[in-house]
Write an enzyme that holds these catalytic residues in place. Structure first.
Site, mmCIF file in Angstrom:
data_model
loop_
_atom_site.group_PDB
_atom_site.id
_atom_site.type_symbol
_atom_site.label_atom_id
_atom_site.label_comp_id
_atom_site.label_asym_id
_atom_site.label_seq_id
_atom_site.Cartn_x
_atom_site.Cartn_y
_atom_site.Cartn_z
ATOM 1 N N HIS A 1 14.996 -37.057 -6.964
ATOM 2 C CA HIS A 1 14.308 -37.593 -5.765
ATOM 3 C C HIS A 1 12.868 -37.066 -5.826
ATOM 4 O O HIS A 1 12.321 -36.444 -4.888
ATOM 5 C CB HIS A 1 15.061 -37.148 -4.622
ATOM 6 C CG HIS A 1 16.438 -37.793 -4.561
ATOM 7 N ND1 HIS A 1 16.738 -38.982 -4.281
ATOM 8 C CD2 HIS A 1 17.861 -36.962 -4.647
ATOM 9 C CE1 HIS A 1 17.939 -39.249 -4.333
ATOM 10 N NE2 HIS A 1 18.363 -37.907 -4.524
ATOM 11 N N TRP B 1 -2.866 -2.698 -1.548
ATOM 12 C CA TRP B 1 -2.316 -4.201 -1.744
ATOM 13 C C TRP B 1 -3.109 -4.808 -0.698
ATOM 14 O O TRP B 1 -2.713 -4.685 0.472
ATOM 15 C CB TRP B 1 -0.757 -4.232 -1.608
ATOM 16 C CG TRP B 1 -0.273 -5.824 -1.995
ATOM 17 C CD1 TRP B 1 -0.169 -6.174 -3.087
ATOM 18 C CD2 TRP B 1 -0.327 -6.814 -1.042
ATOM 19 N NE1 TRP B 1 0.346 -7.643 -3.026
ATOM 20 C CE2 TRP B 1 0.054 -7.957 -1.614
ATOM 21 C CE3 TRP B 1 -0.559 -7.141 0.297
ATOM 22 C CZ2 TRP B 1 0.215 -9.132 -1.303
ATOM 23 C CZ3 TRP B 1 -0.376 -8.296 0.912
ATOM 24 C CH2 TRP B 1 0.307 -9.305 0.112
ATOM 25 N N CYS C 1 0.987 -1.308 0.012
ATOM 26 C CA CYS C 1 -0.085 -0.121 -0.079
ATOM 27 C C CYS C 1 0.793 1.295 0.116
ATOM 28 O O CYS C 1 2.000 1.385 0.787
ATOM 29 C CB CYS C 1 -0.986 0.183 1.412
ATOM 30 S SG CYS C 1 -2.026 -1.340 1.227
ATOM 31 N N ARG D 1 3.871 -0.127 -4.957
ATOM 32 C CA ARG D 1 3.592 -0.689 -3.612
ATOM 33 C C ARG D 1 2.187 -1.565 -3.506
ATOM 34 O O ARG D 1 1.951 -2.071 -2.469
ATOM 35 C CB ARG D 1 3.507 0.335 -2.548
ATOM 36 C CG ARG D 1 4.785 1.115 -2.556
ATOM 37 C CD ARG D 1 4.682 2.227 -1.518
ATOM 38 N NE ARG D 1 4.542 1.862 -0.182
ATOM 39 C CZ ARG D 1 5.554 1.493 0.579
ATOM 40 N NH1 ARG D 1 6.842 1.695 0.214
ATOM 41 N NH2 ARG D 1 5.212 1.215 1.887
ATOM 42 N N LYS E 1 12.612 -14.928 -10.851
ATOM 43 C CA LYS E 1 12.496 -13.481 -11.666
ATOM 44 C C LYS E 1 11.388 -14.048 -13.122
ATOM 45 O O LYS E 1 10.390 -13.375 -13.029
ATOM 46 C CB LYS E 1 13.872 -13.372 -12.558
ATOM 47 C CG LYS E 1 13.976 -12.105 -12.680
ATOM 48 C CD LYS E 1 14.218 -10.939 -11.839
ATOM 49 C CE LYS E 1 13.530 -11.125 -10.425
ATOM 50 N NZ LYS E 1 13.945 -10.105 -9.354
ATOM 51 N N GLU F 1 7.828 -14.641 -11.337
ATOM 52 C CA GLU F 1 7.174 -13.430 -10.848
ATOM 53 C C GLU F 1 6.649 -12.653 -11.934
ATOM 54 O O GLU F 1 5.602 -11.644 -11.895
ATOM 55 C CB GLU F 1 7.954 -12.837 -9.722
ATOM 56 C CG GLU F 1 9.135 -11.904 -10.279
ATOM 57 C CD GLU F 1 9.756 -11.199 -9.251
ATOM 58 O OE1 GLU F 1 9.176 -10.635 -8.212
ATOM 59 O OE2 GLU F 1 11.244 -11.205 -9.333
ATOM 60 N N ASN G 1 -1.311 2.436 5.549
ATOM 61 C CA ASN G 1 -0.354 1.371 5.145
ATOM 62 C C ASN G 1 0.070 0.532 6.260
ATOM 63 O O ASN G 1 0.698 1.059 7.305
ATOM 64 C CB ASN G 1 0.605 1.967 4.481
ATOM 65 C CG ASN G 1 2.040 0.952 4.191
ATOM 66 O OD1 ASN G 1 3.243 1.425 4.346
ATOM 67 N ND2 ASN G 1 1.644 -0.284 4.097
ATOM 68 N N GLY G 2 -0.122 -0.650 6.420
ATOM 69 C CA GLY G 2 0.191 -1.406 7.409
ATOM 70 C C GLY G 2 -1.028 -2.680 7.876
ATOM 71 O O GLY G 2 -1.727 -2.941 7.032
ATOM 72 N N LYS H 1 6.260 -4.306 -4.306
ATOM 73 C CA LYS H 1 7.560 -4.179 -4.049
ATOM 74 C C LYS H 1 8.050 -4.240 -2.483
ATOM 75 O O LYS H 1 9.167 -4.846 -2.382
ATOM 76 C CB LYS H 1 8.038 -3.085 -4.864
ATOM 77 C CG LYS H 1 9.600 -2.953 -4.933
ATOM 78 C CD LYS H 1 10.023 -2.221 -5.951
ATOM 79 C CE LYS H 1 11.513 -2.245 -6.399
ATOM 80 N NZ LYS H 1 11.865 -3.470 -6.991
ATOM 81 N N GLU I 1 17.380 -17.428 -8.412
ATOM 82 C CA GLU I 1 16.809 -16.097 -8.725
ATOM 83 C C GLU I 1 16.278 -16.038 -9.816
ATOM 84 O O GLU I 1 15.354 -15.610 -10.254
ATOM 85 C CB GLU I 1 18.073 -15.265 -8.514
ATOM 86 C CG GLU I 1 17.838 -13.755 -8.937
ATOM 87 C CD GLU I 1 16.651 -12.905 -8.293
ATOM 88 O OE1 GLU I 1 16.192 -13.549 -6.937
ATOM 89 O OE2 GLU I 1 16.389 -11.834 -8.768
HETATM 90 C C1 G6P Z 1 9.123 -8.268 -2.338
HETATM 91 C C2 G6P Z 1 10.134 -8.091 -3.785
HETATM 92 C C3 G6P Z 1 11.171 -8.705 -4.120
HETATM 93 C C4 G6P Z 1 12.111 -8.507 -2.827
HETATM 94 C C5 G6P Z 1 11.565 -8.850 -1.537
HETATM 95 C C6 G6P Z 1 12.478 -8.395 -0.465
HETATM 96 O O1 G6P Z 1 8.650 -9.732 -2.269
HETATM 97 O O2 G6P Z 1 8.940 -8.206 -4.705
HETATM 98 O O3 G6P Z 1 11.761 -8.242 -5.224
HETATM 99 O O4 G6P Z 1 13.359 -9.232 -3.090
HETATM 100 O O5 G6P Z 1 10.286 -8.294 -1.391
HETATM 101 O O6 G6P Z 1 12.423 -7.040 -0.573
HETATM 102 P P1 G6P Z 1 13.373 -5.907 0.019
HETATM 103 O O7 G6P Z 1 13.191 -4.706 -0.136
HETATM 104 O O8 G6P Z 1 13.815 -6.392 1.581
HETATM 105 O O9 G6P Z 1 14.770 -6.373 -0.588
#
Ligand code: G6P
Length: 583
Positions: A483, A74, A2, A27, A464, A467, A98-99, A578, A460
């Site tokens: 396995h 969000w 948010c 956000r 990537k 997502e 937000n929270g 994010k 990663e």
């Molecule tokens: C969210 C983002 C990711 C990020 C993670 C940790 O899930 O979508 O891309 O790696 O948070 O965020 P930070 O700000 O702590 O790196």
């Protein structure tokens, strides 16, 4: 999660509010809303993106108001819908939040007993109702009472029907106050504000900000306190796409520049930091991609420094029993510096008097402020939800920290000097990634395999891809696939293998043969040409400290091209945010 914004000042509030919401859309973006106050208050809301909200603003009779708040959501409590969208108004109180309020059921019960009727399913409406219940015209007194009984995290902007000021308060959620020339701003981060002013203030837990048309007053325990005005180095153009189709592509293309800036400053910057070898154990704690950067760190530190390293996801670490029985350093990695679980992990370590080092991008963030030592990633603002340039620098910092431990030498210093250019050349091979993407974008399942540090990169690569393209993908340690999971391999299913560690490359190649024998379409990403591989991307071979920096952009570019071919909303993938400020 948010984003909130607020405005009071000499200009129309709506212009900053809409612009600000667009900056904060990363956000959360399932619904949005605005409240404007002139002689009267008016609220509009819409489901979906900010653009939907924008289509409605002309309906507002108070469009020229100079006071307002807005929100991009969000969803946590309650599905995404117009009713659940913020702002929420109860009686004289209108808020954006937000929270997450944790004792919402307890509070709601009290309010239901008072016959309060709720329109939405949100915790925020309960919060508005509880503020309204205690509101007697004295804002500071009311907020003090309310926030003694409310549990959870919040960054709030509040308008009272009978006041001409704007109020803000926060606990465990980010909030910045912008100080302009005759105009004052509230925002969840600095980005919306920099177009209007480079001056800002931070407020801490327990403080109340009162924004008037002529300035900002901060109170603690109802007494006015003095706050420093800070200056940000974030520039207005950092908000722009600069001709790129997506922020993600822009940010990948910025990687060589920010990498060079990091390398140029790094050793000087950390010259007074204790060496890792001062510690007997290192815990690396993070979430998402930052965790995978930490896993790369674990592989490197253990291999080259003989220090025991535990790398754990913050949401578990914060609740697990952690035995700090040796001299330990806890490293927190976070782009935003506001991830709720990573903050909790930091506070857990600090409570035990353990040294903490934050590797963080946003300097004004909670993690940066509360940790003992900080290495700033300095990637600049990252707008695309999927992290790229900040992640690359997190990975680079892992390598640089490790390199510092073994002692610098001319050969590796030279290699380091060439790294940004090599990285640029890799990113520039866009046609190669486009071709590869065409071969896999119609698949619905894709696996990634690797061993040791290559496995950390595979994680990663898989994250990537899934997502932003919504293709189901998993990463496995190459030896583990058989396995159970190998039963899922079918004809034409893509399996990526990352192969950069010469000590175990043959082993991974054997595992690749096993899936090939079951029909998989295999793709190798390696630092040497490997015979008999139809699909492969070869990156320059460099020392293990820096090798991931040259492999990861390939994974990022492939994910980008695949998502583009699938027509996905690359910068704002569904269901994501994010900055994850709730646990
Ligand atoms: C969210 C983002 C990711 C990020 C993670 C940790 O899930 O979508 O891309 O790696 O948070 O965020 P930070 O700000 O702590 O790196």
């Amino acid at each position: 999660m948010c984003g909130i914004v607020g405005y009071i000042g000499k200009n129309r509030a709506i212009d900053f509010l809409i612009d600000g919401l667009k900056c904060l859309e990363y956000r959360g973006y399932d619904s949005a809303g605005i409240a404007l106050k002139d002689k009267k208050m008016q609220v509009i809301k819409s489901l979906g993106r900010i653009s939907e909200l924008e289509n409605k603003i002309n309906e507002m009779s108070v469009i020229d108001a100079k006071l307002g708040i807005a929100h991009t959501r969000w969803a946590t409590h309650g599905v995404p819908s117009e009713i659940n969208a913020h702002p929420h108004t109860v009686g004289k109180v209108t808020i954006v939040h937000n929270g997450i309020i944790e004792n919402v059921e307890f509070l709601k019960k009290q309010l239901l007993d008072d016959n309060v009727l709720f329109k939405s399913e949100t915790d925020t409406e309960v919060l508005a109702a509880i503020i309204n219940k205690y509101y007697d015209g004295d804002v500071l007194g009311t907020l003090e009472k309310v926030f003694n009984i409310v549990r959870g995290s919040y960054a709030l902007a509040i308008i009272f029907e009978d006041k001409d000021e704007l109020y803000a308060i926060r606990k465990d959620s980010p909030l910045i106050l912008g100080v302009g020339d005759g105009e004052y701003f509230i925002a969840s981060d600095i980005i919306p504000i920099v177009k209007y002013t480079n001056q800002y203030m931070l407020i801490e837990e327990g403080e109340v900000a009162e924004l008037t048309s002529s300035g900002i007053n901060i109170y603690f325990n109802r007494k006015k306190i003095k706050k420093d005005i800070l200056k940000t180095s974030v520039m207005s153009q950092d908000r722009e796409k600069c001709g790129y189709k997506h922020y993600m592509l822009k940010e990948i293309n910025e990687e060589p520049i920010v990498l060079k800036q990091l390398i140029d400053k790094f050793f000087d910057y950390i010259k007074d930091f204790p060496k890792l070898s001062c510690y007997e154990e290192i815990h690396i704690v993070a979430c998402g991609s930052a965790l995978y950067a930490g896993m790369i760190g674990k592989c490197l530190f253990e291999e080259y420094t003989n220090i025991k390293v535990i790398c754990e996801v913050a949401s578990e670490y914060r609740y697990n029993r952690v035995l700090y029985d040796r001299k330990t350093l806890v490293i927190l990695i976070s782009q935003s510096g506001e991830t709720a679980d990573t903050i909790a992990a930091l506070r857990k370590a600090k409570k035990e008097n353990i040294d903490t080092l934050a590797i963080v991008n946003v300097k004004e963030s909670t993690i940066a402020r509360e940790s003992d030592m900080q290495i700033y990633i300095e990637a600049g603002p990252e707008i695309a939800v999927a992290t790229t340039k900040a992640y690359i620098l997190q990975v680079a910092i892992m390598g640089l920290l490790c390199y510092r431990e073994i002692g610098r030498n001319e050969k590796l210093d030279n290699e380091l000097g060439r790294l940004p250019r090599m990285l640029k050349e890799i990113i520039d091979h866009r046609d190669e990634y486009k071709k590869l993407a065409k071969k896999i974008f119609n698949n619905e399942d894709i696996f990634f395999i690797g061993r040791k540090i290559d496995y950390a990169m595979a994680l990663e690569g898989s994250l990537k891809l899934k997502e932003i393209s919504y293709i189901h993908s998993e990463a496995y340690q190459a030896g583990e696939l058989k396995h159970g999971t190998i039963s899922l391999i079918e004809d034409d299913m893509p399996v990526f293998a990352i192969i950069t560690d010469p000590d175990i490359s043959d082993k991974t190649l054997s595992n690749l043969e096993e899936v090939k024998a079951r029909g998989a379409k295999t793709i190798v990403i390696s630092n040497e040409l490997i015979n008999d591989q139809l699909l492969q991307v070869v990156v320059p071979k460099v020392s293990a400290f820096f090798q991931p920096v040259l492999v990861v952009p390939v994974l990022q570019m492939i994910a980008y091209e695949v998502a583009k071919l699938r027509g996905c909303d690359i910068d704002k993938p569904k269901n994501l945010a994010k900055s994850v400020t709730v646990e």
